[in-house]
Design a protein around this motif. Sequence first.
Motif, mmCIF file in Angstrom:
data_model
loop_
_atom_site.group_PDB
_atom_site.id
_atom_site.type_symbol
_atom_site.label_atom_id
_atom_site.label_comp_id
_atom_site.label_asym_id
_atom_site.label_seq_id
_atom_site.Cartn_x
_atom_site.Cartn_y
_atom_site.Cartn_z
ATOM 1 N N PRO A 268 17.724 21.819 52.666
ATOM 2 C CA PRO A 268 17.413 22.331 51.321
ATOM 3 C C PRO A 268 17.140 21.205 50.323
ATOM 4 O O PRO A 268 18.046 20.481 49.925
ATOM 5 N N ILE A 269 15.891 21.059 49.947
ATOM 6 C CA ILE A 269 15.472 20.075 48.940
ATOM 7 C C ILE A 269 15.011 20.839 47.700
ATOM 8 O O ILE A 269 14.034 21.587 47.758
ATOM 9 N N GLY A 270 15.714 20.669 46.609
ATOM 10 C CA GLY A 270 15.427 21.441 45.411
ATOM 11 C C GLY A 270 14.448 20.776 44.462
ATOM 12 O O GLY A 270 14.089 19.611 44.618
ATOM 13 N N PHE A 271 13.996 21.560 43.496
ATOM 14 C CA PHE A 271 13.212 21.138 42.332
ATOM 15 C C PHE A 271 11.739 20.832 42.626
ATOM 16 O O PHE A 271 10.937 20.790 41.697
ATOM 17 N N VAL A 272 11.352 20.600 43.871
ATOM 18 C CA VAL A 272 9.941 20.295 44.143
ATOM 19 C C VAL A 272 9.069 21.486 43.778
ATOM 20 O O VAL A 272 8.059 21.355 43.069
ATOM 21 N N LEU A 319 20.215 7.036 50.595
ATOM 22 C CA LEU A 319 20.561 8.319 49.993
ATOM 23 C C LEU A 319 19.545 9.362 50.446
ATOM 24 O O LEU A 319 18.348 9.083 50.468
ATOM 25 N N PRO A 320 19.993 10.573 50.804
ATOM 26 C CA PRO A 320 19.042 11.613 51.189
ATOM 27 C C PRO A 320 18.129 11.984 50.032
ATOM 28 O O PRO A 320 18.526 11.930 48.858
ATOM 29 N N VAL A 321 16.902 12.378 50.356
ATOM 30 C CA VAL A 321 15.946 12.747 49.311
ATOM 31 C C VAL A 321 16.438 13.961 48.522
ATOM 32 O O VAL A 321 16.116 14.125 47.342
ATOM 33 N N GLY A 322 17.266 14.805 49.161
ATOM 34 C CA GLY A 322 17.823 15.956 48.459
ATOM 35 C C GLY A 322 18.762 15.586 47.331
ATOM 36 O O GLY A 322 19.015 16.400 46.436
ATOM 37 N N LEU A 323 19.313 14.356 47.353
ATOM 38 C CA LEU A 323 20.162 13.886 46.258
ATOM 39 C C LEU A 323 19.360 13.155 45.190
ATOM 40 O O LEU A 323 19.820 13.019 44.050
ATOM 41 N N ILE A 324 18.182 12.670 45.539
ATOM 42 C CA ILE A 324 17.332 11.972 44.573
ATOM 43 C C ILE A 324 16.547 12.963 43.719
ATOM 44 O O ILE A 324 16.385 12.763 42.507
ATOM 45 N N MET A 325 16.059 14.047 44.316
ATOM 46 C CA MET A 325 15.218 15.003 43.585
ATOM 47 C C MET A 325 15.900 15.605 42.356
ATOM 48 O O MET A 325 15.243 15.766 41.322
ATOM 49 N N PRO A 326 17.211 15.942 42.397
ATOM 50 C CA PRO A 326 17.830 16.463 41.174
ATOM 51 C C PRO A 326 17.794 15.484 40.004
ATOM 52 O O PRO A 326 17.761 15.905 38.840
ATOM 53 N N LEU A 327 17.818 14.181 40.289
ATOM 54 C CA LEU A 327 17.733 13.198 39.205
ATOM 55 C C LEU A 327 16.379 13.283 38.500
ATOM 56 O O LEU A 327 16.264 12.981 37.311
#
Length: 343
Positions: A268-272, A319-327
């Motif tokens: 689950p990768i959010g915000f995209v 760091l997983p991309v799923g933790l970078i996208m929320p930033l």
Amino acid sequence: MTITENKSYSLKTRGRLPLILGLLLGGFILWLSFIASVTWGAADIPFKDIYQAFTAFDGSSNHLIIRTVRLPRSLIALLVGAALAVAGAIMQGLTRNPLASPGILGVNAGAAFAVVVGTFIFGSSSLNIYAWYAFAGAAISAITVYLLGSVGRGGLTPFNLTIAGAALTAFISSVTSGILIISQRTLEEIRFWLAGSVAGRDLNLLLQVLPYICVGLILALALSRQITILSLGEDTARSLGQSTILIKILAAISIILLAGASVAIAGPIGFVGLIVPHIVRLLVGVDYRWILPYSAIFGAIIVLIADICGRLVVKPSELPVGLIMPLIGAPFFIYLIRWKLKR
């Protein structure tokens, strides 16, 4: 050709040319982002070795890292970003809801729930198995939200759909958390997948979901004109002779294929799917014949850049991309909420 027709043709040409040039520029930026993704990482590899990994492969450790680790990772980031952004754009167009996205409407939560339940019951820790669990969960969740949003007064309105998605996401997430609390083994096996990452995937896993992403993208582009009309309202679409039910069904299939396959392969990768369509509309307007291809390119660029940042910010760890996208996405999401409240 008459003078009037000539002027109309000239205006159309001038209006279309900047959009075509924008696509070409976006494609060039995407190519640079892809090259950077293959080049940069935890291991410092000379550019000469990167070039030779594709032209004169000799089986050395550097060549293996490029061919078996970074290349699949970059390809997956590219496809996942494109698929999530296009799925979000279609969701927002169909529902006329600027907050619609795979994350907010329960697709990510459904996929995560299916993986947790499958791992809890069957004990599988293979990414290939996760992919099928996640794909099934995402599809079931999307259909459930659509049905729940259609029930009640007013039918399938943007408000009903958002409430249904938020309610289902809250329920599924609580059950998922409960399973992870009582089963430490399940948590240990899937915690990295739950963070949303494109690391550790190989070409075989990519090839499993590639047909679904390709079919979803082709179907989305084929429906772009109809989605543009439907985004103006169902009454307008019916007056122009559209079969709105058929268009919604086909668009829903495209969303399930794109979002389900993306979550299946990367977690689950959010915000995209939320922020990219809004950025694209500022550039190209409301015509989905341009929104969808621009969303695919911008979505791929954002996920590639986020993944590169995840590799470099705590180097040599990642760091997983799923933790970078929320930033990136959270500030935009807050701005969007404030803008909607003002309106």
